[in-house]
Design a protein around this motif. Sequence first.
Motif, PDB file in Angstrom:
ATOM      1  N   ASN A  27      -2.052  13.527   3.369  1.00 29.82           N
ATOM      2  CA  ASN A  27      -2.477  12.815   2.516  1.00 29.82           C
ATOM      3  C   ASN A  27      -2.942  12.541   0.746  1.00 29.82           C
ATOM      4  O   ASN A  27      -4.033  12.501   0.223  1.00 29.82           O
ATOM      5  CB  ASN A  27      -4.186  12.118   2.865  1.00 29.82           C
ATOM      6  N   ARG A  28      -2.475  13.854   0.592  1.00 31.72           N
ATOM      7  CA  ARG A  28      -2.652  13.443  -0.981  1.00 31.72           C
ATOM      8  C   ARG A  28      -1.783  12.575  -1.818  1.00 31.72           C
ATOM      9  O   ARG A  28      -0.774  11.564  -0.819  1.00 31.72           O
ATOM     10  CB  ARG A  28      -1.610  14.966  -1.899  1.00 31.72           C
ATOM     11  N   GLU A  29      -2.495  12.739  -2.757  1.00 27.57           N
ATOM     12  CA  GLU A  29      -2.232  10.888  -3.610  1.00 27.57           C
ATOM     13  C   GLU A  29      -0.510  11.158  -4.231  1.00 27.57           C
ATOM     14  O   GLU A  29      -0.125  11.778  -4.219  1.00 27.57           O
ATOM     15  CB  GLU A  29      -2.743  10.432  -4.348  1.00 27.57           C
ATOM     16  N   GLU A  31      -1.032  23.015  -6.925  1.00 24.80           N
ATOM     17  CA  GLU A  31      -2.267  21.502  -6.721  1.00 24.80           C
ATOM     18  C   GLU A  31      -2.690  21.099  -8.297  1.00 24.80           C
ATOM     19  O   GLU A  31      -3.149  22.106  -8.933  1.00 24.80           O
ATOM     20  CB  GLU A  31      -2.715  21.300  -5.707  1.00 24.80           C
ATOM     21  N   ASP A  32      -3.418  20.555  -7.835  1.00 24.65           N
ATOM     22  CA  ASP A  32      -3.551  19.567  -8.782  1.00 24.65           C
ATOM     23  C   ASP A  32      -5.100  20.124  -9.005  1.00 24.65           C
ATOM     24  O   ASP A  32      -5.513  20.828  -8.059  1.00 24.65           O
ATOM     25  CB  ASP A  32      -4.132  17.974  -8.542  1.00 24.65           C
ATOM     26  N   LYS A  33      -5.651  20.001 -10.507  1.00 23.52           N
ATOM     27  CA  LYS A  33      -7.358  20.902 -10.337  1.00 23.52           C
ATOM     28  C   LYS A  33      -8.507  19.656  -9.746  1.00 23.52           C
ATOM     29  O   LYS A  33      -8.285  19.016  -9.686  1.00 23.52           O
ATOM     30  CB  LYS A  33      -7.300  21.827 -11.686  1.00 23.52           C
ATOM     31  N   ASP A  61       0.683  -1.492   0.331  1.00 26.75           N
ATOM     32  CA  ASP A  61      -0.233   0.180  -0.098  1.00 26.75           C
ATOM     33  C   ASP A  61       0.845   1.615  -0.282  1.00 26.75           C
ATOM     34  O   ASP A  61       0.602   1.981  -0.639  1.00 26.75           O
ATOM     35  CB  ASP A  61      -0.808   0.126   1.011  1.00 26.75           C
ATOM     36  N   SER A  62       2.233   1.803   0.925  1.00 25.25           N
ATOM     37  CA  SER A  62       2.539   2.765   1.216  1.00 25.25           C
ATOM     38  C   SER A  62       3.922   1.993   2.425  1.00 25.25           C
ATOM     39  O   SER A  62       3.216   1.362   3.042  1.00 25.25           O
ATOM     40  CB  SER A  62       1.874   3.217   1.935  1.00 25.25           C
ATOM     41  N   THR A  63       5.097   2.315   1.719  1.00 26.45           N
ATOM     42  CA  THR A  63       6.477   2.076   2.188  1.00 26.45           C
ATOM     43  C   THR A  63       6.175   2.789   3.034  1.00 26.45           C
ATOM     44  O   THR A  63       6.897   2.597   4.974  1.00 26.45           O
ATOM     45  CB  THR A  63       7.389   2.378   1.597  1.00 26.45           C
TER      46      THR A  63
HETATM   47  C1  BT5 Z   1       5.304  14.872  -2.054  1.00 25.07           C
HETATM   48  O1  BT5 Z   1       4.273  15.040  -1.624  1.00 25.07           O
HETATM   49  O2  BT5 Z   1       6.093  15.066  -2.797  1.00 25.07           O
HETATM   50  C2  BT5 Z   1       5.800  13.335  -1.002  1.00 25.07           C
HETATM   51  C3  BT5 Z   1       5.643  11.855  -1.741  1.00 25.07           C
HETATM   52  C4  BT5 Z   1       6.353  11.013  -0.705  1.00 25.07           C
HETATM   53  C5  BT5 Z   1       6.533  10.084  -2.008  1.00 25.07           C
HETATM   54  C6  BT5 Z   1       6.645   8.933  -0.818  1.00 25.07           C
HETATM   55  S1  BT5 Z   1       7.602   7.075  -2.124  1.00 25.07           S
HETATM   56  C7  BT5 Z   1       7.755   6.484  -0.639  1.00 25.07           C
HETATM   57  C8  BT5 Z   1       7.048   6.694   0.152  1.00 25.07           C
HETATM   58  N1  BT5 Z   1       6.141   6.295   0.679  1.00 25.07           N
HETATM   59  C9  BT5 Z   1       4.807   6.957  -0.161  1.00 25.07           C
HETATM   60  O3  BT5 Z   1       3.824   6.584   0.416  1.00 25.07           O
HETATM   61  N2  BT5 Z   1       5.059   8.290   0.103  1.00 25.07           N
HETATM   62  C10 BT5 Z   1       6.271   8.200  -0.047  1.00 25.07           C
HETATM   63  P1  BT5 Z   1       3.491  16.865  -1.729  1.00 25.07           P
HETATM   64  O4  BT5 Z   1       4.592  17.797  -1.384  1.00 25.07           O
HETATM   65  O5  BT5 Z   1       1.766  16.380  -1.712  1.00 25.07           O
HETATM   66  O6  BT5 Z   1       2.946  16.549  -3.748  1.00 25.07           O
HETATM   67  C11 BT5 Z   1       1.592  15.690  -3.798  1.00 25.07           C
HETATM   68  C12 BT5 Z   1       1.643  16.355  -4.727  1.00 25.07           C
HETATM   69  O7  BT5 Z   1       2.264  15.446  -6.023  1.00 25.07           O
HETATM   70  C13 BT5 Z   1       0.283  15.671  -5.613  1.00 25.07           C
HETATM   71  O8  BT5 Z   1      -0.847  15.775  -5.297  1.00 25.07           O
HETATM   72  C14 BT5 Z   1       0.373  14.878  -7.091  1.00 25.07           C
HETATM   73  O9  BT5 Z   1       0.093  16.739  -7.620  1.00 25.07           O
HETATM   74  C15 BT5 Z   1       1.774  15.320  -7.549  1.00 25.07           C
HETATM   75  N3  BT5 Z   1       2.133  13.723  -7.517  1.00 25.07           N
HETATM   76  C16 BT5 Z   1       1.358  13.151  -7.429  1.00 25.07           C
HETATM   77  N4  BT5 Z   1       2.935  12.090  -7.570  1.00 25.07           N
HETATM   78  C17 BT5 Z   1       3.022  12.272  -7.890  1.00 25.07           C
HETATM   79  C18 BT5 Z   1       4.901  11.874  -8.766  1.00 25.07           C
HETATM   80  N5  BT5 Z   1       4.511  10.790  -9.334  1.00 25.07           N
HETATM   81  N6  BT5 Z   1       5.280  12.273  -9.860  1.00 25.07           N
HETATM   82  C19 BT5 Z   1       5.240  13.603  -9.677  1.00 25.07           C
HETATM   83  N7  BT5 Z   1       4.458  14.330  -9.078  1.00 25.07           N
HETATM   84  C20 BT5 Z   1       2.856  13.847  -8.421  1.00 25.07           C
END
Ligand code: BT5
Length: 335
Positions: free
Chosen positions: A125-127, A333-335, A92-94
Amino acid sequence: MESNRNRLIALLEENKDQYISGQKLSEQLNISRSAIWKHMKELEKDGYEIEGKSRKGYRIISFPDKLSENTLQWGLKTKWLGKTIIHRESIDSTQFLAHQTARDGAAHGTVIIADEQTKGKGRMNREWHSAPGKGIWLSMILRPQLLPYLAAQLTLLAATVLADVVNEHIGVRPQIKWPNDILINGKKTAGILTEMQAEQDQIQYVVIGMGINVNQAEVELPENISYKATSIRAESGKEWDIKELIQQILQTFEHAYESYIENGFPEVKEKWESYGFKIGEMIDIKTMQDEWRSEFLGIAEDGALLATDREGHETKLYSAEIKWFEDGNENAEDK
Ligand code: BT5
């Protein structure tokens, strides 16, 4: 101590142009020939291609691309980071597993890595999209002897580590968007999520999650974020060995972390600002209470965002989103 498995791989690697007999391996490792044979079967399961010939012995043909605890640890030059690696093909998530493992007492430096996350998460809690086999999705467990309010500096430290690896290993100069996004050519290629469990004056553990888009082709990036997201492959024009990149990240992080613990935040601040995105430029800042146009001045001695307030006075912000404008299009952010 190095495991028999790793010593066996080392011996096969040293002798890869010739056969090495089961007898010789068993003498060198001081284990039985049937134990050697069992190890060979395990290595094959991990994707190593090994040729066994009667009267001649064993010869390694190829190393696996597939990630596993073994392949990740083989060649990893760290003292404590990644000495325990937990690898899952799908999770699910690391972050979730890291918290659970940390609560169960996992050591400082334990690393959780997955090929795919089905519920990867960003901040608030963004994706976080984590396509199978295309990126680095990892969480590290740290137990720093720091006051809890300093943990945010670890996020900035982690961002400089990823920026250094992209800069030095990939050969592309990235930028860091405050606090935690790694951008290449203005698009996000990696994000960091720091979470912690702490008491008032003591950190129990910190989990630093890193998500890095590595081998997605441009068209493989999710459509709703493709205008602002990118991958190392899309920007460098070629595919990269994920295992090697993980090792670079762990090695660079260990080094930077030790230096931070010894020398404090100033070096991190300097490095962060050398990669800082839009420093000295106008940005839009959004906090829980307000949103305004501001000049981004850099980061403060403690890691806070330094910017101008509505009156043009310098102000420190600990939690905010920054937005910026490019060609009249909002990149937020995402729309
Ligand atoms: C981040 O949040 O940038 C933190 C990301 C951390 C991911 C790692 S992966 C290993 C570990 N396990 C997890 O479950 N999470 C961590 P934030 O600044 O809130 O950015 C999230 C936003 O980035 C989303 O709302 C999208 O707009 C965008 N986004 C989502 N997936 C993306 C991707 N693969 N590449 C680039 N942007 C993305």
